[in-house]
Scaffold this active site. Structure first.
Site, short mmCIF file in Angstrom:
data_model
loop_
_atom_site.label_atom_id
_atom_site.label_comp_id
_atom_site.label_asym_id
_atom_site.label_seq_id
_atom_site.Cartn_x
_atom_site.Cartn_y
_atom_site.Cartn_z
N SER A 306 115.70 58.70 -2.45
CA SER A 306 114.82 59.84 -2.74
C SER A 306 114.65 59.99 -4.25
O SER A 306 114.31 59.02 -4.94
CB SER A 306 115.40 61.11 -2.10
OG SER A 306 114.46 62.17 -2.14
N ASP A 367 108.05 58.28 6.49
CA ASP A 367 108.71 59.14 5.49
C ASP A 367 107.66 59.84 4.63
O ASP A 367 106.79 59.21 4.04
CB ASP A 367 109.63 58.28 4.62
CG ASP A 367 110.57 59.13 3.77
OD1 ASP A 367 110.35 60.35 3.67
OD2 ASP A 367 111.51 58.55 3.20
N HIS A 483 113.46 60.68 6.59
CA HIS A 483 113.79 60.58 5.17
C HIS A 483 115.29 60.45 4.93
O HIS A 483 115.69 60.02 3.84
CB HIS A 483 113.28 61.82 4.43
CG HIS A 483 113.52 61.79 2.96
ND1 HIS A 483 113.00 60.81 2.13
CD2 HIS A 483 114.27 62.60 2.15
CE1 HIS A 483 113.39 61.02 0.89
NE2 HIS A 483 114.16 62.10 0.87
#
Length: 574
Positions: A306, A367, A483
């Site tokens: 991320s 995602d 995610h």
């Protein structure tokens, strides 16, 4: 302004069979969005029960402590941080900026707010006429997918495992969780913070050094936690950066205006760049120490999930640009679910003498985070951004393609097992890890096809489409599921398992073919036992080729023995 929470506009849901490279824009009619009545630590969401899982109610509130931690819904964080912004006099300021913009003739060269110096002809985001006519269905898109090798998949699984550990750093040292990869834990940002706190407490207890204590308390610390581990066999030091887990890290996410990167011909997400500078300063002593001890044999790899992935890339490039690390010592950056945060990134890699695969960005098939800054924004949204902040006016990505930041480096797509997450309409069925790259002989055509395919993928599904799905929220919703770093790890391991099974099947097939060719008498291939029957047996005995017969029957005998043992074990357990 949060680009992920826009509810006034969206793009239409694309067909599962054909998708255009440049998606049109249409307004939502009657679609529900996020509530703007959020106050401080409470967040409102849409209410509805989907697929037997309860979703947070719109009239209910979610305390801050429920959205903290690894499994927190990242959209809730966006909304929470957004509610903390000061909006006093924002309407008046926006009205003044709109009036100023309308009075201009489109020439922003003398605008004091404009700090971007990058050339308007950005190769990574410029639009060609051919892109408007490029269409992709499942078959044509699949032709651009290259399956990664088993060794590459194992490397990615190792990095995903390290990324997963970044969310439980205190357990690494206690549980010896790095031993399976023969890695040694060195230190972490938590240890650095603990040392700063002790030093601060010590100074504060001394009245003569109160000013020094204030200075220590005012020191910046990393918005994301990180840790360092070593592979002593290869002299590689790994720097693993965690994703967004704090309010500070999400404030970095939301400050997405473009600024120039390191005086280079590229622009970058301002908030993440500022955070990268802090991480850079914290990690630099450990990088220099590693280089001193191992010299030319030392290698460094940064990885993260991320926001941590975006920080890894920027820190890596800053080390090279600032002359701290030679290019031969920098291994490619591997990221998972990281948003792209640069415009002109590929051109920057080329100018630095780096190959395109110096950045290997892995994106889960659905995602939302990698799509956040690289999806097509409606024209009126782009116009509003230019009104709010002058830096957006000469933003090449926004002007050319209505995106904030363009994909760069190697674009990898990960699809999990359908039991974990529904398959993507453009990808083959089942688990897979692919490199999205055109194989056209003409480099210009290959680049155009790759860029168009990336655009299609990042807009299918569009983030607004994901956000308007009421079933996407909650601890088991699609947003978190697709995610989560553990989803990446599980999916890559599934790909490895499938590949190992395929290799085993191929080896068994080759062995059977070898055994078949060995059972030959006078150049004539002997038939299978079921076909030849007793004649085969007499032929083998008469010609003295019993050893060939034993070799031929060995695999069948092994299967029979295994089945017999399983049957006996089953009977004993009854």
């Amino acid at each position: 302004m949060d680009p992920l929470c826009l509810t006034a506009t969206t793009v239409p849901i694309t067909s599962p069979t054909t998708t255009r490279a440049i998606l049109p824009e249409n307004p939502i009619t009657g679609a529900r969005g996020f509530s703007s009545r959020l106050k401080y630590t409470y967040t409102s969401l849409i209410t509805r029960s989907c697929n037997r899982h309860e979703v947070v109610a719109v009239d209910d509130t979610v305390p801050e402590d429920e959205i903290e931690g690894q499994n927190g819904n990242w959209v809730l964080r966006v909304l929470q941080v957004r509610s903390l912004w000061k909006t006093e006099d924002s309407n008046n300021n926006n009205n003044n900026r709109i009036q100023e913009l309308n009075e201009e003739d489109g020439n922003c060269e003398n605008d004091d707010d404009n700090q971007i110096l990058i050339d308007q002809e950005c190769d990574t985001c410029k639009v060609d006429d051919d892109n408007d006519t490029m269409e992709f269905d499942k078959d044509s898109f699949s032709k651009l997918l290259l399956t990664v090798s088993l060794d590459e998949a194992r490397l990615y699984a190792k990095m995903a495992y390290l990324g997963s550990l970044s969310y439980t750093i205190p357990k690494i040292k206690l549980g010896n969780l790095l031993k399976r990869h023969k890695l040694v834990f060195i230190t972490s940002s938590l240890e650095k913070k603990a040392k700063k706190e002790k030093a601060s407490e010590k100074v504060q207890h001394d009245p003569a050094d109160m000013d020094g204590g204030n200075d220590l308390n005012s020191l910046y610390s990393s918005p994301c936690e990180w840790y360092i581990c070593d592979d002593n066999e290869s002299n590689t030091r790994y720097f693993v950066i965690q994703g967004s887990e704090s309010i500070a890290s999400w404030q970095a996410n939301l400050l997405f205006e473009p600024i120039q990167f390191e005086a280079m011909d590229a622009i970058v997400h301002r908030g993440i760049y500022e955070a990268a500078k802090v991480v850079y300063e914290e990690m630099l002593p450990y990088i220099q120490d590693h280089l001193r001890r191992h010299g030319n044999e030392a290698t460094i790899r940064l990885t993260g999930h991320s926001l941590g992935g975006s920080l890894s890339l920027l820190v890596n490039l800053m080390l090279l640009i600032r002359g701290q690390v030679h290019v031969s010592s920098l291994l490619p950056v591997i990221t998972f679910g990281a948003p792209w945060v640069m415009c002109g990134g590929d051109r920057l890699l080329q100018s630095l003498g780096l190959p395109r695969n110096h950045l290997q960005g892995i994106t889960m098939h659905r995602d939302i985070v990698p799509r956040a800054f690289s999806c097509n924004y409606p024209t009126r949204v782009a116009h509003l951004l230019k009104v709010v902040n002058g830096n957006f006016r000469n933003h090449p990505c926004l002007n050319n393609q209505n995106i904030l930041y363009a994909p760069m480096g190697e674009f990898l797509i990960l699809q999990p097992d359908a039991k974990l997450s529904p398959s993507h309409n453009l990808l083959p069925q089942g688990s897979g890890l692919y490199i999205l790259r055109s194989q056209a002989s003409d480099p210009n055509l290959a680049n155009k096809q790759t860029r168009a395919a990336q655009s299609v993928f990042l807009n299918t599904p569009h983030p607004l489409e994901i956000l308007t799905d009421r079933c996407a929220y909650g601890s088991e919703g699609a947003i978190l599921r697709d995610h989560d770093v553990d989803t990446y790890l599980i999916s890559i391991r599934k790909v490895i398992s499938q590949e190992l099974n395929r290799v085993r099947r191929m080896r068994r097939q080759k062995r059977r073919q070898l055994w078949w060719h060995m059972v030959v008498v006078n150049g004539t291939q002997v038939k299978l036992l079921l076909d030849g029957g007793r004649e085969w047996w007499r032929m083998a005995v008469a010609t003295g080729n019993m050893h060939f017969l034993v070799v031929a029957l060995a695999p069948f005998a092994r299967v029979w023995i295994i089945k017999a043992c399983n049957w006996i074990r089953f009977r004993l357990c009854m």
